[in-house]
Every structure is written in C-alpha cells, then in structure tokens.
Design an enzyme around this catalytic site. Structure first.
Site, mmCIF file in Angstrom:
data_model
loop_
_atom_site.group_PDB
_atom_site.id
_atom_site.type_symbol
_atom_site.label_atom_id
_atom_site.label_comp_id
_atom_site.label_asym_id
_atom_site.label_seq_id
_atom_site.Cartn_x
_atom_site.Cartn_y
_atom_site.Cartn_z
ATOM 1 N N HIS A 50 -9.194 -4.887 7.713
ATOM 2 C CA HIS A 50 -10.026 -6.074 7.506
ATOM 3 C C HIS A 50 -9.333 -7.332 8.004
ATOM 4 C CE1 HIS A 50 -8.035 -7.730 3.815
ATOM 5 N NE2 HIS A 50 -7.757 -6.459 3.555
ATOM 6 N N ASP A 94 -1.801 -9.077 4.585
ATOM 7 C CA ASP A 94 -2.938 -8.310 4.056
ATOM 8 C C ASP A 94 -4.214 -9.001 4.550
ATOM 9 O OD1 ASP A 94 -4.862 -7.006 2.535
ATOM 10 O OD2 ASP A 94 -4.280 -7.980 0.660
ATOM 11 N N GLU A 141 -13.857 -7.521 3.171
ATOM 12 C CA GLU A 141 -13.123 -6.625 2.275
ATOM 13 C C GLU A 141 -12.623 -7.337 1.026
ATOM 14 O OE1 GLU A 141 -9.813 -4.348 0.516
ATOM 15 O OE2 GLU A 141 -9.820 -6.397 1.290
ATOM 16 N N GLU A 142 -12.184 -8.580 1.174
ATOM 17 C CA GLU A 142 -11.603 -9.295 0.042
ATOM 18 C C GLU A 142 -12.611 -9.567 -1.078
ATOM 19 O OE1 GLU A 142 -8.642 -9.549 -0.554
ATOM 20 O OE2 GLU A 142 -7.450 -9.748 1.263
ATOM 21 N N ASP A 147 -4.458 -0.497 5.441
ATOM 22 C CA ASP A 147 -4.326 -1.693 4.611
ATOM 23 C C ASP A 147 -2.934 -1.692 3.997
ATOM 24 O OD1 ASP A 147 -4.965 -4.017 3.235
ATOM 25 O OD2 ASP A 147 -6.916 -3.287 2.578
ATOM 26 N N HIS A 174 -0.900 -11.103 -1.870
ATOM 27 C CA HIS A 174 -1.771 -12.201 -2.266
ATOM 28 C C HIS A 174 -0.991 -13.470 -2.620
ATOM 29 C CE1 HIS A 174 -5.815 -9.968 -2.993
ATOM 30 N NE2 HIS A 174 -5.182 -9.541 -1.900
#
Length: 345
Positions: free
Chosen positions: A70, A187, A221-222, A241, A321
C-alpha cells in the site's frame, strides 16, 4: 539469484517516501508509479477508487499470484479552524500521535495552494504553561500553527484553507552510510519500493515468473479497505507489508518477516510454509512472527469475500507508526523472497 543494486533500491524508496500520499490523497504518487511502470514496459491500470494494478505475464497457466503493497500513509485532515487562527485536525489512520508534537507539516487547499506549519501541543511552552510537559499529546490537545500572519479564523479562511483540507506530515527521510533507511511511512512505501525494484530487475534480466503475477498498489490500507476489491482471477494473494519489532517478536531491521497470524487470524498454512522453506533453503535473513495488533491488505481481501489463499511478508521496521527505521538488508531479503516465490514452478 537475481542481482540487486543497493543504491537503486534505496533511491526508489527515497523517491516514494518524499512524495506525500496520506490515505485518500494518492493520485499524485500513483501518477508517479504509473510512469515508473510504463518505463519497464509492463501493463498498468487504475481501479475506480484510485489503486493501481500491474500485470506481468507468466510461463504457465493454472493460477494467478497477487502481490500487494500500500502506498497510502498516515496523515491528518483539517477538522476546524479556531478563533485565534490555528487548525484542529482529525487523524487519517492510526499514527503514534505523541511523536507528532513539534513536527513540520504542509496544508494543501482544495485549489492547490500549500502552506507550511507545525503541529504543537496547546500548551507548547514550559515558560508559560504549567502542564506543558504533562498534557496528553492527543488531537484534542494539539493544533497546527500556520507559518502565516493569521490571528483569527477569518484570516485563515482568506488563505483558502478549509475543513477537509489534507495535512501532510514531513517524513524526514534519511539514508545513512551504514545502510539504514529512517523515515516516517516506511510502512508501507518500503514494501512498494521492493516490488518496483523487483519489477525493474525482472525487465532488465528478462525474468518471466512461473505464473502470471498481478501487483496491486493499494491506496486505502491504513483505513482498512485497501484490497477489499482485487482482480477476480487472482488465486493467491500476498501482502508485502512491514514486519513488527519488539517484545517477544524475533523480527529485526535486517530480516524479511513472515507473518503466521495477525488480528485477522492465521494466514494460509501452505503458503506460509513455502515462504519459510524458501527463506531457509536460500540462507535469507528471516523471522516468523505473530502480530496480534495488525491487519493487512490480505485481511481486507479475505473480508471482502475474495476466494483466495493469503499470506503476509515484508521488511522488518522498527517503531511502526512513529519515526520508523529499517535497514537495506531487510529490503534485499524481501525482494529475494518474493522473487523465489513467483519463479518457483
């Protein structure tokens, strides 16, 4: 084994990381990816919700292998404008918000103007606020300070800034001499870089996969529905991922992670076993782990009702994150494992 050039992989990753693409605002970076794919000669098409599909012919029929990564990232959006000319924001995805305190941002208006600013606590000075150190770093206690002469809500509106405008977080992308890639949003742009680098290598070395391959570049995706739709002919779907690091996990920043189970349940036994066997037989640096607070594009595809077998692999990434970091070796091991899987008969 394929020849992988470290500098080229890191350049592709850096180019992706330096382009802003919070979930819901991926059209610019998807244009860039389309241009990249066109230069390799492979077919690229867009989905209606803005994702990309790259088609690679295979030597045999019988199945179609799907690979997904993603390109959408975490971010924010203007929620409201305060009376004193700052911006309140709402989150896109689930960032580690305390790490945003003091970060530089860019606000993009609907008519294309961009303004710089900084995310700060509403108690931003130790010389003024007794709770400057103790106040929670959560959106309700934070705001964007614009780098413009604004003192009122009306001043901000005159700039063209409004509710629903996207807020881009500065990724601060850096590559060190020791081979570390540190940036926000590795990510999952690190994985996108792995797939694009492999695509380029396959064209240069005239590599044909054992079966047709479709690479899905996901753009939601998030927020959970990135691959809820995938092409109907895909039979095996592999999310590429980030691998998690910490606590009782064995993954490091040098490994390709093979996830056996996440919050959506166990991944396909046969596919996961094959990845483990390929990694072991080819002396790759790898780790097998379980990620209880994690979901992938494969999870979304299965929940979307697709009749597929699914797996999850990817480069190990530290501090997910937040201010993330990986090493080139993790990217290389990921590229090699994908190559081994799609060329096996």
């Amino acid at each position: 084994m394929i020849t992988i050039h470290k500098e080229r992989v890191l350049q592709i990753a850096t180019d992706l990381l330096e382009q802003h693409s919070p979930t819901g605002y991926c059209h610019d970076i998807m244009d860039s990816i389309e241009q990249f794919v066109q230069q390799t000669g492979y077919q690229f098409e867009r989905t209606l919700k803005g994702g990309g599909i790259i088609s690679i012919p295979g030597a045999n029929e019988g199945k179609v292998i799907g690979l997904s990564a993603h390109v959408d990232t975490l971010g924010a959006m203007v929620r409201s404008i305060t009376a004193h000319g700052t911006l309140k924001f709402t989150l896109l995805g689930g960032p580690l918000v305390p790490t945003w305190d003091g970060e530089y941002v860019f606000v993009r208006t609907r008519d294309g103007r961009t303004y710089s600013g900084t995310i700060l606590s509403t108690s931003p000075s130790v010389h003024v606020f007794e709770d400057s150190k103790s106040k929670k770093r959560e959106p309700q206690f934070m705001e964007v300070r614009l780098d413009e002469k604004v003192k009122t809500k009306e001043d901000v509106l005159k700039l063209g800034i409004g509710v629903g405008d996207f807020i881009f977080i500065d990724p601060k992308t850096t590559v060190t001499e020791s081979g570390f890639l540190k940036s926000r949003f590795i990510d999952d742009k690190g994985s996108v870089a792995c797939l694009l680098a492999l695509l380029e290598i396959m064209k240069q070395e005239s590599i044909v996969p054992a079966y047709p391959v479709k690479i899905v570049i996901s753009n939601y995706e998030e927020v959970g529905h990135g691959s809820s739709y995938i092409p109907a002919d895909i039979t095996e779907y592999i999310s590429v991922d980030m691998g998690c690091i910490g606590d009782d996990l064995s993954c490091t920043e040098y490994d390709v992670s093979i996830c056996a189970k996440d919050s959506s349940g166990p991944y396909d036994y046969e596919m996961t076993s094959t990845f483990i066997e390929l990694a072991r037989e080819n002396n790759l640096q790898y780790a097998v782990d379980i990620y209880p607070m994690y979901g992938s594009d494969t999870s979304a595809a299965l929940r979307g009702g697709n009749n597929i077998k699914g797996a999850l692999i990817g480069p190990g990434v530290h501090a997910s994150h937040g201010m993330e970091r990986t090493h080139y070796e993790a990217l290389e091991n990921t590229i090699k494992l994908i190559y081994l899987y799609i060329t096996r008969k």
